[in-house]
Design a protein around this motif. Structure first.
Motif, PDB file in Angstrom:
ATOM      1  N   GLU A  26       1.539   2.075  17.592  1.00 46.22           N
ATOM      2  CA  GLU A  26       0.375   2.959  17.471  1.00 46.22           C
ATOM      3  C   GLU A  26      -0.091   3.508  18.822  1.00 46.22           C
ATOM      4  N   TYR A  28     -10.196   7.626   1.983  1.00 43.76           N
ATOM      5  CA  TYR A  28      -9.835   7.702   3.400  1.00 43.76           C
ATOM      6  C   TYR A  28     -10.088   6.350   4.052  1.00 43.76           C
ATOM      7  N   GLN A  61      -3.597  10.207  18.884  1.00 39.20           N
ATOM      8  CA  GLN A  61      -4.361   9.087  18.348  1.00 39.20           C
ATOM      9  C   GLN A  61      -3.764   7.797  18.875  1.00 39.20           C
ATOM     10  N   TYR A  82      -8.948   8.505  11.290  1.00 36.74           N
ATOM     11  CA  TYR A  82      -8.899   8.322   9.845  1.00 36.74           C
ATOM     12  C   TYR A  82      -7.515   8.649   9.289  1.00 36.74           C
ATOM     13  N   TRP A  83      -7.269   8.112   8.083  1.00 39.40           N
ATOM     14  CA  TRP A  83      -6.012   8.340   7.377  1.00 39.40           C
ATOM     15  C   TRP A  83      -6.324   8.626   5.910  1.00 39.40           C
ATOM     16  N   ASP A  84      -5.645   9.596   5.319  1.00 37.92           N
ATOM     17  CA  ASP A  84      -5.809   9.924   3.899  1.00 37.92           C
ATOM     18  C   ASP A  84      -5.002   8.936   3.064  1.00 37.92           C
ATOM     19  N   GLU A  85      -5.676   8.166   2.214  1.00 41.68           N
ATOM     20  CA  GLU A  85      -5.009   7.154   1.397  1.00 41.68           C
ATOM     21  C   GLU A  85      -5.107   7.467  -0.095  1.00 41.68           C
TER      22      GLU A  85
END
Length: 503
Positions: free
Chosen positions: A206, A425, A224, A489-492
């Motif tokens: 990451e 998210y 990121q 953030y991440w779209d889940e």
């Protein structure tokens, strides 16, 4: 280039405050991997990190006039403690600018070593900008945590000790990488004297700024950066460090959070010491390298670079270590909602130990269970377990699913039949007062929050998953709204774990 760095390393003044750390064998890990694994114990420094070397050497190279002005740096971690101790030893006034999100244990550690702490901003970039402002306004001398030739030379004394202490065969040195100061110093010294020894960098997947720079042939800035290994959470490798690394680092390996947690446990098993996530990267890299190469009989040294870990974070480490060691599988299994189904499932599991079991009634026809099962990477791999279960049940392997590991396993409780138009998210929130209010305020009440789950594991940030009810016509507006909040953030929404248990 190498000769000039070697001269600087040989002339570095670090041992007024730093100690020559030992190289310890890791017998359990060596036996398991079929190679000799050695640990360079930089966690045994007075500030529990190698950072004291570079900080002191830089101070020692300043003129009397510069030291009289006082020094300043921006840091939320080990460099701050190293500089504070070095400055106190030399009688230099030191100011450390730290983000307001810095855990209190680190703030206290810096103050205890005599430095003035200024809390400013919510992130490192803001702290850095303010420290530069103090340079302009008060004439303080800035001490960079890694991107300075004298700092690099101080860190390079680690390599000098390794080659002096270890007299036998040595195939590779595995070095944690953040901004690159440690690996640049080690690579410069080792490649000048022993070019046959591989110097291999290890980064979290990451925050792989050096790996990305080497691939691009130039320094790049990551969009990121993951924060689990906060000691190496750097978006761009240093200018001076990259000039060394691009020519003299053999390769960079990246590892996952789970692999870091497993490496922390490995080091504990062999030394009874607990290192921080950044500190275990060398061991995690050795394990991945051996698995990839299938090598045996090699001699490899990992730099155990730091032990400044928050006690609360150990909950998260313990939770993830078995997964990182490939000794636990997390599975979503669908079974018929009828008597005898649980018994049939347990029979299919066989004699394997169940580590976790979550169940909630779904429909009259079927039940979704979230289950953890012990596995073994060689004798009973999870792939074989999944294949066996799939003969009788629909099975989804969630072992590598971050949403499932961070949140779903703690939220299994049934579907919300009346919730419509839900998007999901996952966020990393800074741990500071007002973080939630800032989120809600900037979201502006535009969409209803239908789900909210928060977790913290002793870090400077919390893990959050949020459900929002957003009509289809508004979906394109969501990313813009979330960008304005400023949290990663991440779209889940399409995550299968969410669909099975909560959607």
């Amino acid at each position: 280039m190498l000769e000039s760095y070697v001269k600087k390393i040989l002339c570095s003044r670090v041992y007024d405050v730093a100690v020559e750390t030992p190289i310890h064998a890791a017998p359990f890990l060596s036996e398991r991997l079929g190679n000799t694994v050695l640990l360079k114990r930089e966690d045994l420094q007075p500030v529990f990190s190698f950072k004291i070397r570079g900080a002191y050497n830089k101070l020692a190279q300043l003129t009397d006039e510069q030291r009289a002005c006082g020094v300043v740096t921006a840091s939320a971690g080990n460099h701050a403690q190293g500089l504070a101790l070095a400055a106190r030893h030399m009688g230099v006034k030191a100011t450390i600018v730290m983000p307001r999100t810095t855990p209190e244990i680190k703030v206290k550690a810096v103050r205890a070593r005599g430095a003035k702490v200024v809390l400013h901003g919510d992130a490192f970039d803001e702290a850095l900008a303010y420290s530069q402002k103090l340079v302009d306004e008060k004439g303080l001398v800035y001490i960079h945590p890694y991107d300075d030739p004298d700092t690099i030379a101080g860190q390079g004394t680690v390599a000098m000790e390794i080659l002096r202490q270890h007299h036998g065969a040595l195939d590779a040195i595995f070095v944690p990488v953040g901004g690159g100061g440690l690996i640049a110093g080690i690579a410069a010294y080792v490649k000048y004297l022993r070019p046959d020894i591989k110097v291999i960098g290890v980064e979290p997947d990451e925050s792989n700024c050096l790996q990305a720079a080497l691939a691009a042939g130039k320094r790049v800035t990551l969009s990121q950066v993951g924060l689990f290994a906060d000691g190496v959470a750097v978006a761009q490798v240093g200018k001076h460090t990259f000039e060394v690394c691009r020519h003299y680092v053999d390769e960079v390996i990246t590892v996952s959070t789970d692999e870091m947690c497993a490496a922390i446990k490995d080091i504990y098993d062999d030394t009874r010491s607990i290192c921080e996530p950044a500190g275990c990267l060398g061991v995690a890299g050795i394990k991945k390298y051996v698995e990839r190469e299938g090598c045996t009989g090699k001699v490899m040294i990992a730099i155990d670079s730091g032990a400044n870990v928050n006690f609360d974070r150990l909950r998260h480490v313990a939770e993830r270590a078995e997964i990182g060691e490939k000794r636990e599988a997390l599975l979503a299994v669908t079974i018929p909602e009828k008597p005898g189904s649980f018994k049939a499932f347990c029979q299919a599991i066989g004699k394997r130990a169940i580590t976790e079991f979550n169940y909630r009634f779904h429909t009259n026809a079927e039940a979704h269970i979230f289950v953890g099962v012990q596995t073994h990477p060689e004798h009973d791999p999870r792939e074989a377990l999944v294949a066996r279960l799939q003969e009788d049940f629909p099975v989804l392997d969630l072992t590598d699913n971050e949403l499932a590991k961070l949140h779903i396993r703690h939220m299994v409780g049934g579907h919300a039949d009346k919730v419509t138009d839900e998007v999901v998210y996952r966020f990393e929130f800074p741990e500071r007062p007002g973080a939630l209010f800032n989120f809600l305020n900037k979201l502006g009440g535009r969409w209803n929050i239908s789900m909210f789950h928060y977790r913290n594991h002793g870090a400077a940030y919390g893990r959050v998953v949020v459900g929002l009810q957003v009509p289809e016509a508004d979906r394109a507006k969501v990313p813009e709204a979330l960008e304005s909040i400023g949290y990663a953030y991440w779209d889940e929404t399409d995550n299968p774990a969410y669909a099975l248990y909560l959607g």
